[in-house]
Design a protein around this motif. Structure first.
Motif: not given
Length: 400
Positions: A129-136, A218-221
């Motif tokens: 189970i993995f995250s699709k949050n690209l920053d992570e 998009p990215s937060r960083k």
């Protein structure tokens, strides 16, 4: 993941929703052999006409370019990033990566490779189970690439993108009912590499190149993550993709090719001058945009389920200096300073009329002259805009 060495592998072709047995690969006495399935021969589908022609009987590979593997199957193997992840994984399990044959690596790819081929028996993959949050995901990649070589995330990253090619880290994700390939920065890339590649994508589109759908996620960083919609998938259908490296057994790790060979292969495969014009436009763009990492794996063809070949959408378009400042693929014998004369000579190889060739050159020149605008819109830094603009200006001078 259980790593069991294999000597016999079954290859399947997914030209439509239903898969077909293509044939069998055998490793014996350090040599690889292939035999087409008799039922597949009746389809008349030539998946690799130059190096693995469709015929009955056992075919021996006597070419060591890809460790003895036929190029059409080598196209399914990951290199760069994907190979690094696999080797890190198996070393952690106490296995020497040097002991794996190309056949073993195909079993790792299994059903998860690019294009329309799959391989059995398949080494099983855990259901993670993995995250699709690209920053992570970016955090996991940088931790894996860091000085301490943290292997905590290797399994996750293998599942996400271990079957893709290329040196830069990347993942394959299904987002909003579309299949995407999303790239991340390597330790050698500038911080705004995603913005640079997105600017190049838009510039190529302006120049008339056939390119896949693309966006900056998009990215937060930072400026975001560059992604392209996969063109080897169309809904549930898998599309056969063959690189020029695999077609001609041209090693992409060293300069080994001229655009003349690519153009001749295009004419032979497609029998279509229009497709030669597509390939020529790609070549012109690479020259005028200073994209010199134009190695043999950065050119591909697609074959539909009826056996028709076309030039794939252009990909991996960005500013690059290539080996010793030269193009990885020469232009009619010239790698350092190709001119309009070299390009016109290349056009003649594809039976492209000079007026049409000059028209294409003019269209690409007009688009690449707008670099600063595309770059500014994409969020490229002022320093990179200036440096790339100066390099492009030097090329323009040689084109009058």
């Amino acid at each position: 993941m259980s790593l069991i060495s294999q000597n016999l592998v079954y290859v399947y072709y997914h030209g439509s929703v239903k898969r077909q047995l293509m044939g069998r690969l055998l490793l014996k006495n350090r040599q690889i052999f292939f035999e087409y399935d008799s039922a597949f021969i009746k389809t008349m589908l030539e998946l690799s006409p130059f190096k693995l022609p469709l015929k009955s009987g056992v075919i021996a590979s006597n070419d060591r370019t890809f460790e003895g593997l036929f190029g059409v199957f080598n196209d399914s193997l990951p290199d760069g990033w994907g190979r690094l992840l696999l080797e890190r994984k198996i070393m952690n399990e106490g296995v020497n990566p040097g002991m794996l044959s190309p056949i073993d690596r195909l079993c790792f790819v299994g059903n998860r490779g690019m294009g329309a081929l799959s391989f059995e028996p398949e080494n099983p993959h855990p259901d993670l189970i993995f995250s699709k949050n690209l920053d992570e995901i970016e955090h996991e990649i940088q931790a894996t690439l860091g000085e301490n070589e943290n292997d905590r995330y290797v399994e996750d990253l293998l599942i996400l993108g271990g079957s893709s090619g290329g040196a830069r880290p990347k993942v394959l994700l299904h987002i909003d009912n579309e299949d995407w390939l999303i790239k991340f920065r390597s330790s050698l890339d500038p911080k705004d590499i995603s913005a640079i590649e997105y600017a190049y994508h838009n510039m190529a589109k302006e120049a008339g190149l056939i390119v896949p759908k693309a966006k900056l996620f998009p990215s937060r960083k930072g400026v975001g993550f560059f992604g392209v919609k996969r063109f080897d998938r169309h809904g549930d259908e898998r599309i056969h993709m063959h690189t020029i490296a695999g077609l001609l057994h041209a090693d992409h790790r060293e300069p080994s090719l001229d655009y003349e060979s690519i153009m001749k292969a295009t004419l032979y495969l497609t029998r279509d001058v229009g497709q030669c014009e597509v390939q020529f436009r790609n070549a012109v763009f690479n020259v005028l945009s200073h994209n010199r990492d134009d190695h043999s794996k950065n050119f591909s063809f697609l074959m539909d389920s009826g056996g028709k070949w076309t030039v794939s959408p252009a990909y991996d378009l960005t500013f690059s200096s290539g080996p010793s400042g030269e193009h990885s693929t020469m232009i009619m014998g010239e790698g350092k300073n190709p001119t309009k004369a070299h390009l016109l000579k290349l056009a003649s190889v594809g039976n492209i009329k000079q007026d049409k060739a000059l028209e294409i050159i003019g269209q690409v020149l007009s688009a690449t002259a707008k670099w600063s605008g595309f770059a500014s819109d994409a969020g490229v830094s002022k320093l990179q805009i200036k440096n790339i603009r100066e390099s492009l200006s030097l090329i323009y001078k040689s084109f009058g």
